[in-house]
Design a protein around this motif. Structure first.
Motif, PDB file in Angstrom:
ATOM      1  N   SER A   7      71.069  34.285  -0.999  1.00 55.37           N
ATOM      2  CA  SER A   7      70.885  32.956  -1.585  1.00 55.37           C
ATOM      3  C   SER A   7      69.494  32.889  -2.197  1.00 55.37           C
ATOM      4  O   SER A   7      68.663  33.781  -1.969  1.00 55.37           O
ATOM      5  N   GLY A   8      69.262  31.844  -2.984  1.00 52.02           N
ATOM      6  CA  GLY A   8      67.933  31.607  -3.530  1.00 52.02           C
ATOM      7  C   GLY A   8      67.759  31.935  -4.998  1.00 52.02           C
ATOM      8  O   GLY A   8      66.692  31.704  -5.561  1.00 52.02           O
ATOM      9  N   GLY A   9      68.788  32.484  -5.621  1.00 50.56           N
ATOM     10  CA  GLY A   9      68.676  32.786  -7.037  1.00 50.56           C
ATOM     11  C   GLY A   9      68.679  31.531  -7.882  1.00 50.56           C
ATOM     12  O   GLY A   9      68.897  30.425  -7.394  1.00 50.56           O
ATOM     13  N   GLY A  10      68.425  31.707  -9.180  1.00 49.17           N
ATOM     14  CA  GLY A  10      68.431  30.573 -10.086  1.00 49.17           C
ATOM     15  C   GLY A  10      67.758  30.907 -11.388  1.00 49.17           C
ATOM     16  O   GLY A  10      67.480  32.075 -11.683  1.00 49.17           O
ATOM     17  N   LEU A  11      67.474  29.862 -12.152  1.00 51.03           N
ATOM     18  CA  LEU A  11      66.801  29.996 -13.445  1.00 51.03           C
ATOM     19  C   LEU A  11      65.321  29.673 -13.263  1.00 51.03           C
ATOM     20  O   LEU A  11      64.983  28.635 -12.676  1.00 51.03           O
ATOM     21  N   GLN A  39      70.876  44.353 -10.617  1.00 48.79           N
ATOM     22  CA  GLN A  39      71.697  44.922 -11.677  1.00 48.79           C
ATOM     23  C   GLN A  39      71.739  43.967 -12.860  1.00 48.79           C
ATOM     24  O   GLN A  39      72.220  42.834 -12.736  1.00 48.79           O
ATOM     25  N   ALA A  40      71.233  44.442 -13.987  1.00 44.15           N
ATOM     26  CA  ALA A  40      71.294  43.677 -15.223  1.00 44.15           C
ATOM     27  C   ALA A  40      72.583  44.035 -15.966  1.00 44.15           C
ATOM     28  O   ALA A  40      73.127  45.122 -15.759  1.00 44.15           O
ATOM     29  N   PRO A  41      73.061  43.152 -16.845  1.00 45.24           N
ATOM     30  CA  PRO A  41      74.298  43.446 -17.581  1.00 45.24           C
ATOM     31  C   PRO A  41      74.194  44.761 -18.336  1.00 45.24           C
ATOM     32  O   PRO A  41      73.207  45.006 -19.036  1.00 45.24           O
ATOM     33  N   GLY A  92      68.926  39.442 -13.510  1.00 40.83           N
ATOM     34  CA  GLY A  92      70.068  40.230 -13.070  1.00 40.83           C
ATOM     35  C   GLY A  92      70.647  39.667 -11.796  1.00 40.83           C
ATOM     36  O   GLY A  92      70.174  38.640 -11.284  1.00 40.83           O
ATOM     37  N   VAL A  93      71.661  40.337 -11.288  1.00 39.88           N
ATOM     38  CA  VAL A  93      72.228  39.967  -9.998  1.00 39.88           C
ATOM     39  C   VAL A  93      71.506  40.776  -8.926  1.00 39.88           C
ATOM     40  O   VAL A  93      71.425  42.005  -9.023  1.00 39.88           O
ATOM     41  N   TYR A  94      71.001  40.077  -7.936  1.00 37.56           N
ATOM     42  CA  TYR A  94      70.262  40.717  -6.852  1.00 37.56           C
ATOM     43  C   TYR A  94      71.168  40.798  -5.623  1.00 37.56           C
ATOM     44  O   TYR A  94      71.702  39.778  -5.170  1.00 37.56           O
ATOM     45  N   HIS A  95      71.319  42.017  -5.122  1.00 39.80           N
ATOM     46  CA  HIS A  95      72.143  42.271  -3.955  1.00 39.80           C
ATOM     47  C   HIS A  95      71.274  42.765  -2.811  1.00 39.80           C
ATOM     48  O   HIS A  95      70.363  43.568  -3.036  1.00 39.80           O
ATOM     49  N   CYS A  96      71.574  42.339  -1.603  1.00 39.20           N
ATOM     50  CA  CYS A  96      70.967  43.013  -0.470  1.00 39.20           C
ATOM     51  C   CYS A  96      71.988  43.984   0.122  1.00 39.20           C
ATOM     52  O   CYS A  96      73.204  43.801  -0.017  1.00 39.20           O
ATOM     53  N   GLN A 119      77.331  39.893  -1.769  1.00 34.15           N
ATOM     54  CA  GLN A 119      77.979  39.583  -3.048  1.00 34.15           C
ATOM     55  C   GLN A 119      76.972  39.413  -4.169  1.00 34.15           C
ATOM     56  O   GLN A 119      77.338  39.536  -5.352  1.00 34.15           O
ATOM     57  N   GLY A 120      75.741  39.114  -3.840  1.00 35.07           N
ATOM     58  CA  GLY A 120      74.710  38.996  -4.861  1.00 35.07           C
ATOM     59  C   GLY A 120      74.381  37.563  -5.216  1.00 35.07           C
ATOM     60  O   GLY A 120      75.176  36.643  -5.009  1.00 35.07           O
TER      61      GLY A 120
END
Length: 127
Positions: A7-11, A39-41, A92-96, A119-120
């Motif tokens: 959790s904690g992602g955003g713009l 992971q970036a697109p 990007g999407v950050y996964h642990c 899940q990221g």
């Protein structure tokens, strides 16, 4: 079975900060090696930062060194990624990810080292 929830992602604007959380269930986080990958697109998943089981020695990629800090709260069974001085290339999407063994340093940045993945959470750095 270990479960990881990010959790904690955003713009955020360039130069800004975010703190990501990875809530761990199923095992004490101190018994796991935990890492953050992003992971970036159109790009491969890459290692950002991580920490080893036990003492929790930390490691980070050169691209984030001095800007990102990984930490662990054993009481909350959670791993954090504090990200400062963000730039658009950090989007990007950050996964642990977590591993049950004691990976050697050279394998900490390898995705196949890890047994469980979250899940990221999406991080977007843009003005």
């Amino acid at each position: 079975q270990v479960q990881l929830v990010e959790s904690g992602g955003g713009l955020v604007q360039p130069g800004g900060s975010l703190r990501l959380s990875c809530a761990v269930s199923g095992r004490p986080v101190s018994t796991l090696a935990v890492a953050w990958f992003r992971q970036a697109p159109g790009k491969e998943r890459e290692f950002a930062a991580g920490l080893k089981r036990g003492m929790g020695t930390t490691y980070s990629a050169n691209s984030v060194k001095g800007r990102f800090t990984v930490s662990r709260d054993n009481g909350q069974n959670t791993v954090y990624l504090q990200m400062n001085s963000l730039n658009p290339e950090d989007s990007g999407v950050y996964h642990c990810a977590a591993a049950s063994g004691s990976p050697i340093v050279s394998s900490l940045s390898v995705t196949s080292t890890y047994d469980w993945w979250g899940q990221g959470t999406q991080v977007t750095v843009s003005s």
